[in-house]
Design an enzyme around this catalytic site. Sequence first.
Site, PDB file in Angstrom:
ATOM      1  N   LYS A 100       0.881  -1.171   0.000  1.00 56.86           N
ATOM      2  CA  LYS A 100       0.000   0.000   0.000  1.00 56.86           C
ATOM      3  C   LYS A 100       0.913   1.213   0.000  1.00 56.86           C
ATOM      4  O   LYS A 100       1.588   1.485   0.991  1.00 56.86           O
ATOM      5  CB  LYS A 100      -0.930   0.022   1.222  1.00 56.86           C
ATOM      6  CG  LYS A 100      -1.680   1.349   1.331  1.00 56.86           C
ATOM      7  CD  LYS A 100      -2.514   1.495   2.572  1.00 56.86           C
ATOM      8  CE  LYS A 100      -2.869   2.967   2.787  1.00 56.86           C
ATOM      9  NZ  LYS A 100      -3.786   3.178   3.915  1.00 56.86           N
ATOM     10  N   ALA A 187      -9.661   5.429   3.567  1.00 56.86           N
ATOM     11  CA  ALA A 187      -9.622   6.573   4.504  1.00 56.86           C
ATOM     12  C   ALA A 187     -10.922   7.360   4.517  1.00 56.86           C
ATOM     13  O   ALA A 187     -11.583   7.529   3.498  1.00 56.86           O
ATOM     14  CB  ALA A 187      -8.469   7.516   4.184  1.00 56.86           C
ATOM     15  N   GLY A 188     -11.244   7.813   5.719  1.00 52.43           N
ATOM     16  CA  GLY A 188     -12.394   8.696   5.902  1.00 52.43           C
ATOM     17  C   GLY A 188     -13.643   8.024   6.428  1.00 52.43           C
ATOM     18  O   GLY A 188     -14.577   8.698   6.860  1.00 52.43           O
TER      19      GLY A 188
END
EC number: 2.8.1.10
Lengths: 259, 68
Positions: A100, A187-188
């Site tokens: 990643k 993400a988020g």
Amino acid sequence: MATMAEDGLVIAGRRFGGRLLLGSAGYPNQQVLLDAVQAADPAMVTVAVRRISLAGYAESLVDVLAGRVLLPNTAGCTTVRDAVLTAELGREALGTDWVKLELIGDNETLYPDVEQLLRATEELVGKGFTVLPYCTDDPVVCRKLADAGAAAVMPLGAPIGTGLGVVNPYMIERICVTSAVPVILDAGIGTASDAARAMELGCAGVLLNTAVARARDPVRMAAAMAAAVHAGRDAHLAGRIPVRTQAEPSSPQLGLLGS
Amino acid sequence: MKATIRVNGKDEDVPAGGLAALLAAHGVRQTRGCAVAINGAVVPASAWPTQTVAPGDDIEILRIVGGG
């Protein structure tokens, strides 16, 4: 009819059972992490590569997560050089050429530096890595990353750790429609409905960490996220109805008593 | 001036027994989950037992930890 088993996530020709990728940082303790991993049954578990400290060298995370697919990240790296070296160290430590790729360009927003991200992707692909870059929710950047050889693109739903959900659903949907490689929302995510929404928009998977690790009950949230990703994927495949601004009765109009 | 090496950003004496001695001193007991770089180049675990360490070397010893 396709079963979930037949509908698995495929990245770079490798098939995974689920579509949830789970981070392994920030849990209250290692047992909660292990229970959350078991509850989520993720396709991959992300890990980081860090300097050892004598004080902190306890039981190896690699040993306790034996049997899981581990995806090393380059979190915190701000230069191509550091990201490439971190990827190489992760490959050496875990015996995997999957990474990643994270290249941070701003400490306030933790937004990716897309120029360096592209260069690092090209370099790592050249070194034989299977690169999954964490990127902005920008279809042009996603296309360029795919062109550079990224095996998937991982646009952010919102800044890391914010739990704001998918703040730009239109663009995430556009990326999903146009991308030549799988799109993993990274993400988020704040709660289960955010993960379901990402999947409804057409994402091939969701990567999340804080939403589970910092939940009041991480293990229950891990199970909720797995169910949400499953439900969102099914809803995407089923095809949602168009949004209407006027009511439309669902029961028959004809034969109404007194008509 | 005493000849030293840099280990994870800190100065240390040059170990008598090469990289293997250095890793032992830092509590590294297995190869899986750990990785080493010297002067920006990864040292494969297979080379740890024989890898020498020279004054001025910049050594990074890393391991897998929780990450997102």
